[in-house]
Enzyme design. Structure first.
Site, PDB file in Angstrom:
ATOM      1  N   LYS A   1      -9.668 -19.287  23.499  1.00 35.84           N
ATOM      2  CA  LYS A   1      -8.925 -19.647  24.715  1.00 35.84           C
ATOM      3  C   LYS A   1      -7.491 -19.114  24.625  1.00 35.84           C
ATOM      4  O   LYS A   1      -6.993 -18.476  25.562  1.00 35.84           O
ATOM      5  CB  LYS A   1      -8.902 -21.179  24.867  1.00 35.84           C
ATOM      6  CG  LYS A   1      -8.000 -21.657  25.990  1.00 35.84           C
ATOM      7  CD  LYS A   1      -7.723 -23.153  25.970  1.00 35.84           C
ATOM      8  CE  LYS A   1      -6.581 -23.470  26.926  1.00 35.84           C
ATOM      9  NZ  LYS A   1      -6.161 -24.858  26.929  1.00 35.84           N
TER      10      LYS A   1
ATOM     11  N   THR B   1      -2.048 -26.391  26.703  1.00 37.01           N
ATOM     12  CA  THR B   1      -1.877 -24.949  26.477  1.00 37.01           C
ATOM     13  C   THR B   1      -2.409 -24.228  27.713  1.00 37.01           C
ATOM     14  O   THR B   1      -3.605 -24.315  28.011  1.00 37.01           O
ATOM     15  CB  THR B   1      -2.671 -24.482  25.237  1.00 37.01           C
ATOM     16  OG1 THR B   1      -2.231 -25.225  24.115  1.00 37.01           O
ATOM     17  CG2 THR B   1      -2.443 -22.995  24.992  1.00 37.01           C
TER      18      THR B   1
ATOM     19  N   LYS C   1       3.859 -20.151  22.194  1.00 36.41           N
ATOM     20  CA  LYS C   1       2.571 -20.656  21.696  1.00 36.41           C
ATOM     21  C   LYS C   1       1.539 -19.532  21.586  1.00 36.41           C
ATOM     22  O   LYS C   1       0.867 -19.385  20.572  1.00 36.41           O
ATOM     23  CB  LYS C   1       2.084 -21.760  22.640  1.00 36.41           C
ATOM     24  CG  LYS C   1       0.635 -22.146  22.534  1.00 36.41           C
ATOM     25  CD  LYS C   1       0.375 -23.166  21.459  1.00 36.41           C
ATOM     26  CE  LYS C   1      -1.126 -23.421  21.322  1.00 36.41           C
ATOM     27  NZ  LYS C   1      -1.461 -24.308  20.256  1.00 36.41           N
TER      28      LYS C   1
END
Ligand code: NAD
Length: 292
Positions: free
Chosen positions: A243, A93, A168
């Protein structure tokens, strides 16, 4: 496609590599941390030195690394050594901007490339049921799809390079916001003297229903089993949610999107992290509402 280089054999990468090997691929792994290498060897993954070494003769190289800076550096290191027409798949990611840069680097070296971040956590990685959100051109997608089908239960081609990372962070920003809203609704219900199982029965079949309520209810003993029933042990840690929220905020700043609730959610999870709850599951927000 037979030989797969797998770089980054941590919590997610190792079970993904194991599933590829179990389905018949030759998997050669690399990691920079000794304990990760030992765990990989114990799980039957062959190691062959550093990232450059494992990509020799590979048909595809898969990255599952902590962040964009590391993924970009590793990609820059391996792309010149990957065979012509091989495929780079970055499942880490990372930020959309870096993902697009990796696609450009791959094109410069005439290699196919996909950004393919995942949802589903360690359990999804172990069970081969991850959701892959994929960015890249059609040829790269068709070539990588058989690998992603082994590691995942659902594979969505979201668009060109960077589109997987965009999907995402949009999904996870929405999840962060919905979990805070879910926590607030159940906390309010408690103060109003409303039985929380009754509230679940209503909301889970009404207009407020969402994954945070129906599947991952943050109240212990309410709804299906979730980290709240295990003292908020992850699951999906606050630090990982934070994050992803920071990546979403960076992307929204770049394109000038209005993300009022996303900013609020980022501050809330940042505060949880500062208070020392970074390792708890993100649904533990319900316990901390009074402190934030
Ligand atoms: P992790 O820290 O457990 O694993 C990362 C691995 O990369 C480590 O073993 C580390 O030693 C290795 N590494 C670091 N630098 C390297 C280098 N230069 N060369 C080779 N190996 C290197 O992290 P994770 O939980 O497996 O997550 C990996 C990625 O997946 C992250 O980007 C994370 O945001 C994402 N992700 C994680 C989850 C989750 O639930 N853990 C869920 C979805 C997505």
């Amino acid at each position: 496609m037979k030989k797969i280089a797998f770089i980054g054999l941590g919590n997610m990468g190792l079970p993904m590599a194991v599933n590829l090997k179990a389905s018949g691929y030759q998997v050669i792994g690399s990691d920079v941390v000794d304990t990760a290498c030992q765990a990989a060897e114990a799980a039957g993954i062959t190691l062959a030195g550093d990232a450059q070494a494992v990509v020799q003769d590979c048909d595809a190289a898969i990255l599952m690394l902590p962040n964009g800076e590391i993924a970009s550096n590793v990609a820059a290191g391996v792309l010149p050594d990957m065979p012509a027409a091989s495929l780079l798949i970055d499942c880490s990611t990372i930020d959309v901007k870096t993902a697009k840069q990796i696609h450009k680097q791959a094109a410069k070296h005439k290699k196919k490339c996909l950004d393919a971040p995942v949802s589903g956590g360690v359990v999804g990685a172990e069970n081969g049921t991850l959701t892959f959100m994929v960015g890249g051109d059609d040829a790269a997608f068709e070539s990588g799809r058989p690998l992603l089908d082994v590691m995942g239960g659902k594979v969505v081609h979201c668009g060109d390079g960077g589109a997987g990372q965009a999907a995402k962070i949009c999904n996870n920003m929405l999840l962060a916001i919905s979990m805070i809203g879910t926590g607030e609704a159940f906390a309010l219900a408690e103060k109003l003297g409303l039985d929380q199982n009754r509230l679940f029965d209503v909301v889970s079949t009404s207009s407020g229903s969402c994954w945070s309520v129906n599947t991952y209810c943050p109240v212990p003993g309410v709804g299906p089993t979730s980290p709240s029933d295990n003292d908020y042990k992850p699951g999906f840690a606050v630090s990982l949610m934070l994050k992803d929220l920071k990546l979403a905020m960076a992307a929204s700043d770049e394109v000038g999107a209005h993300v009022h609730m996303g900013k609020e959610a980022t501050q809330i999870y940042d505060r949880m992290s500062e208070l020392g709850y970074g390792d708890d599951d993100f649904s533990s927000i319900i316990k901390q509402l009074g402190l934030l």
